[in-house]
Design an enzyme around this catalytic site. Sequence first.
Site, PDB file in Angstrom:
ATOM      1  N   HIS A 180       0.879  -1.175   0.000  1.00 20.27           N
ATOM      2  CA  HIS A 180       0.000   0.000   0.000  1.00 20.27           C
ATOM      3  C   HIS A 180       0.910   1.217   0.000  1.00 20.27           C
ATOM      4  O   HIS A 180       1.673   1.439   0.952  1.00 20.27           O
ATOM      5  CB  HIS A 180      -0.897   0.010   1.235  1.00 20.27           C
ATOM      6  CG  HIS A 180      -1.699   1.277   1.388  1.00 20.27           C
ATOM      7  ND1 HIS A 180      -2.800   1.547   0.604  1.00 20.27           N
ATOM      8  CD2 HIS A 180      -1.536   2.354   2.214  1.00 20.27           C
ATOM      9  CE1 HIS A 180      -3.297   2.727   0.953  1.00 20.27           C
ATOM     10  NE2 HIS A 180      -2.551   3.238   1.925  1.00 20.27           N
ATOM     11  N   ASP A 232      -9.394   5.259  -7.909  1.00 18.23           N
ATOM     12  CA  ASP A 232     -10.157   6.150  -8.797  1.00 18.23           C
ATOM     13  C   ASP A 232      -9.549   6.280 -10.191  1.00 18.23           C
ATOM     14  O   ASP A 232      -9.929   7.163 -10.952  1.00 18.23           O
ATOM     15  CB  ASP A 232     -10.325   7.551  -8.181  1.00 18.23           C
ATOM     16  CG  ASP A 232     -11.273   7.532  -6.994  1.00 18.23           C
ATOM     17  OD1 ASP A 232     -12.235   6.738  -7.024  1.00 18.23           O
ATOM     18  OD2 ASP A 232     -11.056   8.294  -6.043  1.00 18.23           O
ATOM     19  N   SER A 320       6.833  -0.424 -14.267  1.00 19.08           N
ATOM     20  CA  SER A 320       5.910  -1.563 -14.216  1.00 19.08           C
ATOM     21  C   SER A 320       5.263  -1.794 -15.574  1.00 19.08           C
ATOM     22  O   SER A 320       4.044  -1.783 -15.713  1.00 19.08           O
ATOM     23  CB  SER A 320       4.850  -1.346 -13.136  1.00 19.08           C
ATOM     24  OG  SER A 320       4.215  -0.098 -13.298  1.00 19.08           O
TER      25      SER A 320
END
Length: 440
Positions: A180, A232, A320
């Site tokens: 996180h 979001d 990534s």
Amino acid sequence: MASTPYLGPLGIACLAVFPCVCTAADPGFIEDSHLTLLSRFNVLNTQILGDGHHQRAHNRRDPRDVALGERLSFASGYTQGTLGVGLDAFAYGAFKLDGGTGHAGYGNVQVNDQGQPKRTFGRAGGLIKLRYGQTQLRYGQMEITNPVFATADARLLPSTATGFHLTNQDVRGLLLEGGHFTAGTEPASTSNRGGLWANYAYVQTPSVDFAGGRYALNEHGAISAYTSQFQDLWRQYYIGSTYGWVLSPRQKVDLELNLYQTHDQGQAKAGVIDTTAYSSLLAYTLANHKLTVAFEHINGDTPFDYIGFGNNGSGAFGNSIYLSNAIMASDFNGPNEKSWQARYDLDLAPYGVPGLSLMGRYVYGYDISSSPNAHYGAWANADGASHKELDIEARYVVQSGPVKGMRVRLRQGVHRAEGGQPDGDITMRIVVVEWPLQLF
């Protein structure tokens, strides 16, 4: 009678999730500590023609600079006992040796609000870590590498992310991890409170969560599966595998497969996203020669997007994107784009030059579509566009002597775009010299 140590909520949570017992004696906090110094000298010379994505992202015309980066990194061991505690810390410094106003700012040299390059800058940070058996929990600033959330180390200094990272390796060959994160730092920044954002949409997210793992099938292959949520913005899923077949002592075949699926999530602040991206790579090695072919396809009306760190829109890319054709100047990730790669690697050790290797590759991308998503306006007029890139590279690792382990890397990439492909025409020349030194 000795009292039972208080673990606190965090320690209790770790014990509840992974109830294993550590049986091996730990070397100790000091005994297992390491201090390293990495010196990196970087020469960058880039020419960008047109007003493509790279030009807008970095806000510089023809970036050119020469800089030296010093990275001091400390990693402690763990305190002895059931619950081990440790600390990692770093101190980075960068020095501009050359690079004038209007040319610096491609991620190596920090610039001020007036666009003037700073002569020196630096930053420091660290993390606290806990270990119970084969489970580790880290909190603080760190580098992360996985297919859905990865910092990058392609400039003078690395990008870092701030948050929690949990790993477990109780099963042999299996790595499980979750994280996180709420902030990021780009390479040429001194702030640890930068943003996390969509690299191509330039939209920030307050947090990123991910979970997944990698399982080694044997010494020749592995399979990975991950999922992430950019709050979001989107949810992303990844599965990938690698496998190698040894045909003889001099021959080997390697296969690599990668698949991503991305869907908009929550308030969908980056617009409607429904993208499937995949790549496949096949490599054949004969003695010191290696030939690779790869195919990549982006299926969707938006490009394949991934994480950026720090100052939103600064070009502070993450890493990534585990697609085979994401290379030096371009990711070949446009809407509905298809691309092919041919690559050749040569190890010169059999010719009397151990440590020296050469590489050349060519990638061609085509069938690009325009994107109806306003957040990806760079592809608004990309119907039928194509582009190509040719890269060459030489690497040398010093094999002996007082600077053993020093690495020298010479790179040149030439990218050319046709139609509305937004990367534009780019020529990049990079020289990297780095020397890792273990202090203790």
